[in-house]
Motif scaffolding. Structure first.
Motif, PDB file in Angstrom:
ATOM      1  N   THR A  40       0.827  -1.210   0.000  1.00  0.00           N
ATOM      2  CA  THR A  40       0.000   0.000   0.000  1.00  0.00           C
ATOM      3  C   THR A  40       0.859   1.257   0.000  1.00  0.00           C
ATOM      4  O   THR A  40       0.585   2.220  -0.733  1.00  0.00           O
ATOM      5  N   LEU A  41       1.911   1.282   0.822  1.00  0.00           N
ATOM      6  CA  LEU A  41       2.814   2.436   0.864  1.00  0.00           C
ATOM      7  C   LEU A  41       3.523   2.625  -0.480  1.00  0.00           C
ATOM      8  O   LEU A  41       3.664   3.751  -0.970  1.00  0.00           O
ATOM      9  N   ALA A  44       1.030   3.951  -2.915  1.00  0.00           N
ATOM     10  CA  ALA A  44       0.698   5.332  -2.566  1.00  0.00           C
ATOM     11  C   ALA A  44       1.737   6.296  -3.137  1.00  0.00           C
ATOM     12  O   ALA A  44       1.392   7.362  -3.670  1.00  0.00           O
ATOM     13  N   LEU A  48       0.824   9.125  -5.937  1.00  0.00           N
ATOM     14  CA  LEU A  48       1.070  10.548  -5.689  1.00  0.00           C
ATOM     15  C   LEU A  48       2.022  11.138  -6.717  1.00  0.00           C
ATOM     16  O   LEU A  48       1.872  12.295  -7.136  1.00  0.00           O
ATOM     17  N   LEU A  54      -4.504  10.417  -4.016  1.00  0.00           N
ATOM     18  CA  LEU A  54      -4.695   9.026  -3.613  1.00  0.00           C
ATOM     19  C   LEU A  54      -6.140   8.576  -3.782  1.00  0.00           C
ATOM     20  O   LEU A  54      -6.408   7.499  -4.321  1.00  0.00           O
ATOM     21  N   GLN A 200      -3.572   4.937  -9.107  1.00  0.00           N
ATOM     22  CA  GLN A 200      -4.574   5.276  -8.092  1.00  0.00           C
ATOM     23  C   GLN A 200      -5.524   4.105  -7.868  1.00  0.00           C
ATOM     24  O   GLN A 200      -5.871   3.782  -6.727  1.00  0.00           O
ATOM     25  N   PHE A 203      -3.733   1.466  -5.880  1.00  0.00           N
ATOM     26  CA  PHE A 203      -3.600   1.876  -4.480  1.00  0.00           C
ATOM     27  C   PHE A 203      -4.910   1.673  -3.719  1.00  0.00           C
ATOM     28  O   PHE A 203      -4.909   1.149  -2.603  1.00  0.00           O
ATOM     29  N   PHE A 207      -5.282  -0.639  -0.548  1.00  0.00           N
ATOM     30  CA  PHE A 207      -5.610   0.035   0.715  1.00  0.00           C
ATOM     31  C   PHE A 207      -6.793  -0.648   1.395  1.00  0.00           C
ATOM     32  O   PHE A 207      -6.751  -0.926   2.604  1.00  0.00           O
TER      33      PHE A 207
END
Length: 312
Positions: A40-41, A44, A48, A54, A200, A203, A207
């Motif tokens: 997830t990080l 992200a 970005l 996000l 996006q 992510f 997430f």
């Protein structure tokens, strides 16, 4: 097709990486949670840097059907179910049944144009290719496992522990899990198209999956890894999330371009090739196992099957 194949190869490496991590943190669910958090990080940062955001706007969320947000949920179900299936129906069926479910559902999604996919007619040549692909997967995965005495003994012991009706139920669920995995790829691909941002969409799916798998791990394990357990990890023990995140991102990119079915099939071939090489060379602390002729034959059949599907 090529990046889907490579992504499948990378995903094959995630399993032994996470398996070693689960040994260190004493739980496959906790290892899965760590992998999801890292992925997830990673996604992200990509989202970005490429799209500058996000999450979509509230107006966009309201304008979309509810099913478009189900990718993360289906991914969490897939991961959790594979952990459970292993102890219910054994190693061979846990591997092959979800694969069959993915191939069948991927073909159905393309045939009827579900989840925003472009309709692809089921010609006799395409159908023949799918059958050959399934045979190739079976030859490459099942036959070598049947020759492995440890695998046979483990699967036999698992079968004896459960009532036949219970085993059948878990076998059906194994196929359903594959169906859900195919749906996840189609949904995420459509979400990426609607958002005009593949990073996006990837992510958001990861997430949601992270939140759900963390809840499951908390309810089942009722503990978090200790500092000493985390210190015992190697840097490569944290690569699982990067590999899984890359695979998900590639599927979001590939599905709108080559269809759900072909994306799934190329990914599966990459996974099987990757698994064979991992066993051959003992990567990621995996036990070494020499490639057998059945695996080579299975790979040839899979390539022939995909070739027929592509030219159909």
């Amino acid at each position: 097709m090529l990046i889907s194949l490579i992504a499948g190869f990378l995903l094959a490496n995630q399993s032994p990486v996470n398996a070693d991590l689960s040994r260190l943190v004493r739980s496959p669910l906790t290892a899965g949670t760590i992998s999801f958090i890292v992925g997830t990080l990673y996604l992200a940062i990509l989202a970005l840097s490429t799209s500058g955001r996000l999450f979509p706007s509230f107006v966009f969320i309201q304008s979309q059907p509810l099913w478009i947000w189900l990718g993360g949920l289906l991914g969490a179900i897939y991961l959790t179910s594979n952990i459970l299936l292993f102890s219910k129906i054994g190693a061979i069926q846990t591997t092959i049944l979800p694969i069959v479910g993915q191939i069948v559902m991927g073909s159905v999604i393309d045939l009827f144009g579900w989840f925003g996919a472009e309709e692809v007619a089921m010609t006799s040549l395409r159908f023949t290719g799918i059958i050959i692909l399934v045979i190739g997967v079976t030859v490459a995965v099942v036959l070598p496992s049947l020759r492995n005495r440890d695998v046979r003994q483990f699967d036999s012991a698992v079968a004896k522990q459960n009532h036949p009706a219970v085993v059948i139920g878990w076998q059906v669920w194994g196929i359903i899990v594959g169906v859900l995995a195919a749906m996840q790829q189609a949904i995420n691909g459509h979400l990426g198209t609607r958002l005009h941002s593949t990073t996006q969409a990837a992510f958001i799916s990861f997430f949601i999956g992270t939140i759900l798998i963390a809840i499951v791990a908390g309810l089942v394990d009722k503990r978090i890894p200790t500092a000493n357990e985390l210190k015992a990890t190697k840097p490569w023990n944290w690569l699982g999330g990067l590999l899984g995140g890359t695979f998900l991102l590639v599927t979001v990119i590939a599905v709108p371009r080559i269809g759900t079915g072909l994306t799934i099939m190329m990914g599966l071939i990459g996974q099987i090739i990757g698994s064979i090489l991992i066993q051959q060379f003992g990567w990621w602390r995996s036990p070494k196992q020499q490639m057998v002729p059945a695996q080579a034959l299975g790979m040839v059949l899979m390539i022939v099957g995909v070739g027929l599907i592509k030219i159909a």
